[in-house]
Design an enzyme around this catalytic site. Structure first.
Site, short mmCIF file in Angstrom:
data_model
loop_
_atom_site.label_atom_id
_atom_site.label_comp_id
_atom_site.label_asym_id
_atom_site.label_seq_id
_atom_site.Cartn_x
_atom_site.Cartn_y
_atom_site.Cartn_z
N ASP A 192 118.09 99.44 3.79
CA ASP A 192 117.97 100.30 4.96
C ASP A 192 119.12 99.97 5.90
O ASP A 192 119.49 98.80 6.06
CB ASP A 192 116.63 100.05 5.64
CG ASP A 192 116.46 100.92 6.88
OD1 ASP A 192 116.89 102.08 6.85
OD2 ASP A 192 115.91 100.42 7.88
N THR A 204 119.55 100.49 9.38
CA THR A 204 119.18 99.88 10.66
C THR A 204 118.44 98.57 10.43
O THR A 204 117.45 98.53 9.70
CB THR A 204 118.29 100.84 11.47
OG1 THR A 204 118.95 102.09 11.59
CG2 THR A 204 118.02 100.27 12.84
N ASP A 253 113.17 96.51 7.60
CA ASP A 253 112.52 95.80 8.71
C ASP A 253 111.55 96.66 9.48
O ASP A 253 110.80 96.16 10.31
CB ASP A 253 113.57 95.25 9.66
CG ASP A 253 114.28 96.35 10.44
OD1 ASP A 253 114.34 97.49 9.92
OD2 ASP A 253 114.77 96.09 11.55
#
Length: 800
Positions: free
Chosen positions: A300, A302, A534
């Site tokens: 991912d 970000t 996250d």
């Protein structure tokens, strides 16, 4: 949502009362076995039991020197206990850091507490990304939606209102709220499942299952061959029972692969300890095996390639009224009780307002719809979200131009519908573009380059604008292709989707369900997929991936479903994690070939010599020395060495294609030498010792060359390992003082020459077999490794 004082919560006295009554959320220890369980499991093993019985037989003969193999009982137990206790301590310490810390309301104030400190009737506040840690009932809800897919299989988030039940193991995807704990500890739904997440366990491992399968095959042979050996050795004429017992033990001891299980457990435990030093929590021990098999890393953007923190760069008015845009942003910030990273960046720049508008409806941000908003008392509705989702092509195109530089762009707009309307937001009136700067992680470029160099494909899967995601990856100096807008992807479950996901490496505007689908498409093509993330939008993909890797500062839900948690949030730790997995699995496979070769030739010799009715040529001490310097010490050193090769399926087949030919070659060479130098019938003690010595030479030369092939590709230290073994054996036969202890007789040069020639032939056969079996498996055999030596290898294996 009511204030904390209105919600109430328990008082300190009530918490103490419930704690004293045992109404607390205590769960089983994270690392599973207690210290006593670890000691007992490492001392009372099947292998130790067999060796202890054999040592008892040797002790009964009065020749304790021949029982040196019993030292393995002590060594196996001590090493196993020490390593597992170290791994337990590492897991315990890291689990305390990595576990969820719920927010409770006590004495009218919010407090972060350990998960195990929640008591019955505690009031627990939740925001997006929080995991529900105990069962309870909702007390307050502000557009609260909970994902229960890990419990019920229901994919869609479930809205929760006051009075609705919530179950432990679910997690919040949008909105905020509070619930009261009604079932804690072992009574809570999925509590045991959560407690199992960080247990020190070796189950459900392809490698362990492969070793157990091989040992099962060996066990089928040990019983009949062992009985045959006992009968034959005690049937020898003119032989004392003491000598028969020693030769029987000498045949049985090498059949036991005593170090294989120990080195496997030790390698896993050392993997946990090494990763723990890098602040990496291995929540499920078999995850180390998964690390070695990873062929695709889905990252991912970000929080993985970029830092979580963002800054507001500029507000670009689209209707000419910059002040109105800033005021609307301030009102949206004030109305949001649980701002995400983007809203926090806006709040840091524009602040909140001391004259908030009356909020009549709110729509929290979710990764699925990609916008948030609020409807105010005057009837106006404001939304903030992705321009390419909310706006017309002209405005979206303007935003794409800005996003192409790697910045994140949001659209502030008015909409006619109330934001909680099912048709919201409907047509919008663009007011301003909100531009946020994203800071890339300083170590992201090196990490991506490392994976490319190691043949591991990296796929960046993000919910952000595709152009922005592509710009970020290009800014890292690693061009992994043009970005794909996930809204244009084919339907889930189709071959077309699998083709697109396989060909391209950068995807934007990916929904949480699409992340999950893309992981499945990669797995369907035979890939071992690691997923890093996250945020709460990563949970479904993390759960389905072969290996889920969560950031330590990420949402509690992501940490709960991941097998590995990077507690220091460093994406650069991942190469070390992968390298450690390769080291553990590759080395276990290497040493397994050595131990099984020994077991096969021990069983083969016992069977052939027994069927011939001849006494076993070897004494226990002779086999103990061979086991130490051809198998034990080299295997220990090889198990600790770096290893860069990615693990592949087919462990049992590859291991047996080396061990079976090698073991049968040693059996044939030793048998021929023994028969040629001894013959059949009764012989003198001197002739027996001379024949045994020649046979031992042939066995050592051939078996040590198996070590020489298993140690490939060569680094200087591996060559030194093989050379040391041969040098030791040369001195063993050359120095007379060792002859009495080992019952060696080198006085007949003709018989010694038979052993040497047979050993040389055996070495040649082992060498030829190594090349032939590699060709049959379709592998390119490598004799020499690239690099200058051990230090180079270690640096390459563990550095991104």
């Amino acid at each position: 949502m009511p204030t904390d004082h209105q919600l109430g919560g328990l008082t300190a006295a009530e918490v103490e009362e419930r704690t004293a009554a045992g109404q607390i959320n205590r769960l089983p220890a994270r690392s599973g076995r207690s210290t006593w369980d670890i000691v007992r499991a490492n001392v009372f093993t099947r292998v130790n039991g067999i060796l202890l019985v054999l040592f008892g037989i040797v002790a009964a003969t009065g020749n304790l020197t021949q029982g040196a193999f019993a030292l393995l009982i002590v060594a196996n137990s001590i090493i196993g206990i020490v390593q597992e206790l170290r791994a337990k301590r590492t897991l315990d310490n890291l689990a305390v850091i990595g576990e969820a810390h719920p927010t409770v309301v006590r004495d009218g104030e919010r407090r972060l507490v350990a998960r195990d400190d929640v008591v019955l009737d505690d009031l627990i506040v939740v925001v997006p990304g929080d995991q529900v840690v105990v069962d309870g009932a909702v007390v307050a809800a502000d557009y609260l939606e909970v994902d229960e897919s890990m419990l019920t299989g229901e994919a869609d988030p479930v809205p929760k209102e006051p009075g609705d039940p919530v179950l432990s193991g679910a997690f919040v995807v949008s909105g905020s709220g509070a619930y009261r704990a009604e079932k804690v500890g072992a009574d809570a739904y999925a509590a045991q499942l959560t407690a199992q997440a960080a247990k020190f366990t070796l189950v459900h491992s392809e490698l362990r299952q492969g070793i157990n399968q091989i040992l099962k095959y060996v066990s089928f042979l040990l019983v009949p061959v062992g009985l045959l050996t006992i009968v034959v050795q005690f049937s020898q004429p003119d032989t004392t029972w003491q000598e028969s017992a020693l030769r029987m033990v000498g045949a049985l001891v090498p059949m036991v692969p005593e170090g294989l299980v120990l080195l496997t457990s030790m390698a896993f435990a050392l993997g946990v300890i090494r990763l723990g030093r890098r602040r990496c929590l291995v929540q499920e021990l078999p995850a180390i095996e998964g690390l070695a098999r990873v062929s695709v890393v889905c990252a991912d953007k970000t929080g993985t390639l970029t830092q979580n923190a963002m800054t507001l760069a500029e507000i670009i008015p689209l209707d000419g009224d910059a002040d109105a845009a800033r005021e609307a942003l301030a009102q949206l910030v004030t109305a949001d009780p649980a701002p995400n990273a983007s809203m926090q960046a806006v709040a840091a720049a524009v602040g909140t307002t001391d004259r908030p508008w009356l909020v009549t409806a709110r729509a929290p941000f979710t990764s699925a719809k990609k916008w948030s908003g609020a409807t105010f008392g005057d009837g106006t509705s404001w939304v903030l979200g992705a321009p390419d989702v909310l706006a017309e092509p002209a405005v979206a195109g303007h935003a794409d131009v800005i996003a192409a530089s790697g910045r994140r762009v949001l659209l502030l707009a008015r909409c006619a519908a109330s934001v909680d309307d099912a048709a919201a937001p409907g047509p919008v009136s663009p007011v301003a573009l909100v531009v946020l700067d994203q800071l890339t992680r300083p170590d992201a470029a090196d990490t991506l380059a490392y994976f490319q160099d190691q043949g591991v494909r990296v796929k960046v899967i993000s919910g952000d604008n595709a152009a922005s995601v592509g710009a970020v990856t290009r800014s890292l100096g690693v061009d992994i292709g043009d970005p794909i807008d996930a809204r244009t992807l084919p339907a889930a479950g189709t071959e077309e989707l699998a083709d697109v996901v396989d060909r391209h490496d950068v995807f934007g505007r990916v929904t949480p369900e699409q992340k999950r689908t893309m992981v499945g498409a990669l797995q369907a093509r035979g890939n071992a997929v690691a997923m890093t993330g996250d945020g709460v939008n990563d949970v479904l993909a993390l759960k389905d991936a072969d290996l889920g890797v969560a950031m330590g500062s990420g949402a509690p839900a992501t940490r709960a479903v991941a097998q590995i948690v990077l507690l220091d949030d460093r994406f650069a730790t991942l190469p070390y994690v992968v390298a450690e997995g390769r080291r553990v699995i590759g080395n276990i496979e290497r040493v397994a070939k050595l131990f099984l070769t020994k077991t096969i030739y021990a069983v083969g010799l016992a069977l052939v010599i027994g069927l011939m009715g001849l006494p076993n040529p070897f004494l226990p001490l002779q086999m103990t020395v061979v086991g130490w310097f051809t198998i034990g010490i080299p295997a220990f050193l090889l198990s600790l060495a770096p290893n860069r090769e990615r693990a592949r399926p087919g462990f049992v087949r590859r291991t047996l294609t080396v061990a079976v030919p090698g073991g049968l070659t040693v059996t044939a060479v030793a048998t021929v030498t023994y028969v040629m130098t001894r013959g059949f019938g009764d012989v003198t003690d001197a002739a027996q010792h001379q024949a045994s010595t020649a046979t031992l030479i042939a066995l050592i030369m051939t078996a040590t060359w198996v070590l020489a092939t298993v140690a490939r590709p060569y680094y200087w230290w591996r060559i030194g390992l093989v050379a040391f073994a041969y040098a030791f054996y040369f001195l063993m036969f050359w120095i007379p003082v060792w002859h009495d202890a080992l019952a060696l007789d080198t006085t007949d040069p003709a018989k010694l020459m038979v052993g040497i020639v047979a050993g040389a032939v055996g070495m040649a056969v082992v060498e030829a077999t190594w090349w032939i079996t590699a060709a049959i498996r379709g592998e390119r055999p490598r004799v020499w490794a690239p690099g200058a030596g051990h230090l180079t290898q270690a640096r390459n294996a563990s550095s991104p």
